[in-house]
Design an enzyme around this catalytic site. Structure first.
Site, PDB file in Angstrom:
ATOM      1  N   ALA A 118      45.682 -39.180 -74.433  1.00 19.24           N
ATOM      2  CA  ALA A 118      44.315 -39.506 -74.029  1.00 19.24           C
ATOM      3  C   ALA A 118      44.284 -40.842 -73.310  1.00 19.24           C
ATOM      4  CB  ALA A 118      43.402 -39.543 -75.253  1.00 19.24           C
ATOM      5  N   SER A 119      43.200 -41.051 -72.573  1.00 15.91           N
ATOM      6  CA  SER A 119      42.981 -42.269 -71.810  1.00 15.91           C
ATOM      7  C   SER A 119      44.185 -42.489 -70.879  1.00 15.91           C
ATOM      8  CB  SER A 119      42.739 -43.457 -72.740  1.00 15.91           C
ATOM      9  OG  SER A 119      41.985 -44.451 -72.085  1.00 15.91           O
TER      10      SER A 119
END
Length: 306
Positions: free
Chosen positions: A103-104
């Site tokens: 994620a990110s």
């Protein structure tokens, strides 16, 4: 009796990105702490870019599996790694295999791959930017410690903690966050072939499970590492059958042998409390937080309670 299999001259390469994404070399600490972005190993841009550049020049590598297990980190490091994945994907197939979390910044580095595979419970998305800067002026005044610095340039102290942000500096800080967010969305739009003007609904830091991410067209399929190998072979144009062996090579072995991505299971023996405190202190006051301080981050939001 086991049937003999035909061997191929080409192979499928594997590069693993695991831990917080930072500038510099990758690092494996003496112990792993159960902290989501401070503890554990770090994925250094210098190490990953070097490995990916080597992979790009390997004519006998038919496809690349990029194994990502990271909640993100430095925006600059993520961009440098992501650009290298984009370069490779223009020459040969790249399959991203997501672990527990991608994620990110972990999603940023994955977006340029031709195919993204995860599990239904993988945590992904978190397409957004966070940034912050502390001011220690009041703290040092209470300790009766006086700081002095020499600066040259109108905004030389933008990332220093010796004073609060001025209104002008705050405006510049915010503009940097917005610019990085727009860049992140453009990377996703280009990699996933989605209209950039429609991405805010699934971005703005929202976190998704793998099943939700597929519904939002952020990932392509579900599977384990073996499925990723078969998918990479298929994208390389190989005929996949029981009579053909699929050679796979880890491009960053620790002991000279091929190693599958590390099993996702808890450690049998937790670190001693005093060891954990020493390691936590080293990360808080050593090189980990100073690397992240004040710079834009592609990092998942976390809540830490002590």
């Amino acid at each position: 009796m086991e049937k003999s299999r035909r061997r191929r001259k080409q192979f499928i390469g594997v590069v693993t990105l695991e831990g917080s994404i930072m500038m510099g070399p990758s690092r494996q600490p003496p112990i792993d702490l159960p902290l989501p972005f401070l503890g554990g190993s770090t994925a250094g841009e210098a190490t990953l870019v070097r490995l990916l550049r080597q992979a790009e020049e390997m004519d006998d590598m038919a496809a690349l599996i990029f194994h990502v297990d990271s909640g993100g980190g430095s925006a600059l490091a993520s961009d440098l790694i992501g650009r290298q994945i984009e370069r490779i994907s223009q020459k040969k197939p790249v399959v991203v295999y997501m672990g527990n979390v991608a994620a990110s910044g972990g999603y940023y580095v994955s977006a340029a791959a031709q195919h993204i595979m995860c599990q239904q419970g993988t945590i992904t998305g978190s397409i957004g930017v966070i940034s912050g800067r502390v001011s220690t002026k009041g703290l040092y005044e209470k300790l009766n410690v006086h700081q002095a610095s020499l600066q040259r340039g109108a905004r030389a102290g933008l990332y220093q903690d010796s004073a609060p942000l001025t209104d002008e500096e705050r405006s510049i800080f915010w503009a940097g966050i917005v610019n990085n967010y727009e860049q992140f969305k453009q990377v996703v739009a280009n990699g996933r072939q989605l209209p950039v003007e429609e991405l805010d609904a699934i971005c703005e830091g929202r976190v998704w499970t793998g099943r939700q991410a597929q519904a939002h067209q952020l990932v392509d399929s579900f599977g384990d590492f073996v499925d990723a190998v078969y998918k990479a072979g298929e994208m390389a144009g190989w005929k996949i059958d029981d009579g053909t062996a699929l050679p796979v090579a880890n491009l960053y072995p620790r002991d000279g042998r091929y190693i599958l991505p590390r099993p996702f299971e808890a450690k049998e023996t937790p670190p001693a409390p005093e060891d954990a405190l020493l390691e936590l202190g080293r990360m808080l006051f050593g090189e980990t937080l100073p690397v992240l301080d004040g710079r834009p981050l592609y990092l998942m939001p976390f809540y830490l309670k002590f």
